[in-house]
Design an enzyme around this catalytic site. Structure first.
Site, PDB file in Angstrom:
ATOM      1  N   TYR A  56       0.874  -1.263   0.120  1.00  0.00           N
ATOM      2  CA  TYR A  56       0.024  -0.031  -0.137  1.00  0.00           C
ATOM      3  C   TYR A  56       0.844   1.426  -0.021  1.00  0.00           C
ATOM      4  O   TYR A  56       1.401   1.425   0.910  1.00  0.00           O
ATOM      5  CB  TYR A  56      -0.998  -0.014   1.177  1.00  0.00           C
ATOM      6  CG  TYR A  56      -1.994  -1.013   1.284  1.00  0.00           C
ATOM      7  CD1 TYR A  56      -2.377  -1.718   0.174  1.00  0.00           C
ATOM      8  CD2 TYR A  56      -2.465  -1.452   2.552  1.00  0.00           C
ATOM      9  CE1 TYR A  56      -3.086  -2.915   0.390  1.00  0.00           C
ATOM     10  CE2 TYR A  56      -3.257  -2.480   2.773  1.00  0.00           C
ATOM     11  CZ  TYR A  56      -3.473  -3.207   1.455  1.00  0.00           C
ATOM     12  OH  TYR A  56      -4.583  -4.139   1.686  1.00  0.00           O
ATOM     13  N   SER A 203     -13.290  -4.658   2.012  1.00  0.00           N
ATOM     14  CA  SER A 203     -14.423  -4.067   1.112  1.00  0.00           C
ATOM     15  C   SER A 203     -15.818  -4.562   1.631  1.00  0.00           C
ATOM     16  O   SER A 203     -16.599  -4.973   0.943  1.00  0.00           O
ATOM     17  CB  SER A 203     -14.259  -4.268  -0.324  1.00  0.00           C
ATOM     18  OG  SER A 203     -12.968  -3.778  -0.719  1.00  0.00           O
ATOM     19  N   PRO A 204     -16.072  -4.490   3.100  1.00  0.00           N
ATOM     20  CA  PRO A 204     -17.305  -5.026   3.303  1.00  0.00           C
ATOM     21  C   PRO A 204     -18.477  -4.171   3.127  1.00  0.00           C
ATOM     22  O   PRO A 204     -19.659  -4.483   3.035  1.00  0.00           O
ATOM     23  CB  PRO A 204     -17.146  -5.322   5.000  1.00  0.00           C
ATOM     24  CG  PRO A 204     -16.018  -4.332   5.318  1.00  0.00           C
ATOM     25  CD  PRO A 204     -15.041  -4.198   4.173  1.00  0.00           C
ATOM     26  N   GLY A 206     -18.766  -2.580   0.222  1.00  0.00           N
ATOM     27  CA  GLY A 206     -18.874  -2.713  -1.491  1.00  0.00           C
ATOM     28  C   GLY A 206     -17.907  -1.498  -2.020  1.00  0.00           C
ATOM     29  O   GLY A 206     -18.542  -0.836  -2.933  1.00  0.00           O
TER      30      GLY A 206
END
Length: 327
Positions: A56, A203-204, A206
């Site tokens: 990252y 990414s819970p 979305g």
């Protein structure tokens, strides 16, 4: 904040963690000072699982997290990853999980994070040029040396997961998982449970869509969501209609759509943890409080009937992913 066990080897984390990727890449420009404050506020709220990676921002994110947790190291479960590699910030990613490089990757991460150990060390992606047993074997040596406490894998196929688990104890697997993307439910979730491995959903929300506050038209040209089919054309129209239904379900329960989405994911099992990312202290508090939202069997049934897996449209964008086509 409630806690949950990941795997059967002693790892315990907050049910809601903090994904830090967007503080350094993919989701547009970020303010480092504010990002540090977000991490610190997360700790104040009882969020213990802080998730980063050497890839990252080509190390920038680990340095940022290291600044944020300075003086509070014993309050967090620090997770980082190797395997996706960038030489410079903004470079396209490449894969490198060769065993002769893993100790060097780990030691560089330790230095950037300002710590002497990593609590949860993930193989970010399986390197197709390297047998997964070789990569995981080198990771296990780091556990023996005390540099790492627990091991995990991210976005691997089921065959690799089984082979990894036969090589060394694996505590967690990380995949994209939300109401918006549920492909791993076919094979990964059953296998992880058979093997006794905890599941961490990234990414819970979305990729921000399920918050109901994402403006797709406002995404910058360097935003990693732009290549994602789900945010374009007929796919976006379909998904926006489903989002409106999710908003109605949330309003009826006195929560935000993002909180409902997070509560739904946590309700998928006691072995499930979510790591939503945010660069906002306000949104952070909203996400953390989702751990207190209890959904009944009737609630879950209504969510499934209203916004089922088949209702959403489009393929996700991701590099070196577990699966690239929708079943």
């Amino acid at each position: 904040m409630i806690t949950r066990a990941l795997g059967g080897h002693g790892l315990s984390v907050s049910a809601i963690g903090l994904g830090c990727m967007g503080m350094s890449q993919d989701y547009g420009p970020a303010d480092d000072t504010e990002s540090v404050e977000v991490v610190r506020r997360a700790i104040d709220l009882g969020v213990t699982l802080i998730d980063t990676s050497m890839s990252y921002g080509a190390g920038h994110n680990e340095e940022l997290v290291g600044r944020a947790i300075a003086g509070r190291r014993d309050e967090v479960v620090l997770a980082t990853k190797f395997g996706i590699w960038r030489e410079n910030r903004g470079d396209p990613p490449s894969l490198n999980a060769r065993p002769e490089n893993i100790r060097g990757f780990c030691e560089a991460s330790l230095a950037r994070l300002g710590t002497d150990h990593i609590d949860l060390y993930y193989l970010h992606r399986v390197d197709p040029q390297v047998p997964v047993e070789d990569s995981v074997g080198a990771m296990a040596e780091l556990v023996e040396e005390g540099k790492v406490r627990y091991l995990g894998l991210s976005e691997c196929g089921t065959d690799d997961l089984e082979r990894a688990a036969s090589t060394a104890p694996i505590s967690a697997v990380q995949y994209e998982w939300s109401l918006f993307w549920r492909e791993l439910e076919d094979d990964v979730v059953p296998l992880a449970r058979k093997l006794g491995i905890g599941i961490v959903g990234f990414s819970p929300l979305g990729r921000g869509f399920l918050t109901g506050k994402l403006s797709v038209d406002a995404l910058g040209e360097d935003d990693d969501r732009l290549p994602d089919q789900r945010f374009h054309g007929e796919h976006l129209a379909t998904n926006t209609a489903r989002l409106e239904q999710l908003k109605e379900l949330a309003a009826a329960r006195g929560v935000t759509p993002g909180q409902l989405a997070l509560a739904w994911l946590l309700a998928q099992g006691e072995d499930v943890v979510a790591i939503p990312g945010t660069r906002s202290r306000e949104r952070l508090a909203e996400n953390a409080s989702a751990a207190d939202v209890s959904l009944s069997a009737d609630d879950l049934r209504e969510i499934e009937e209203t916004v089922p897996r088949s209702a959403w449209s489009g393929e996700r964008f991701s590099y070196a992913v577990h699966r690239t086509t929708r079943a």
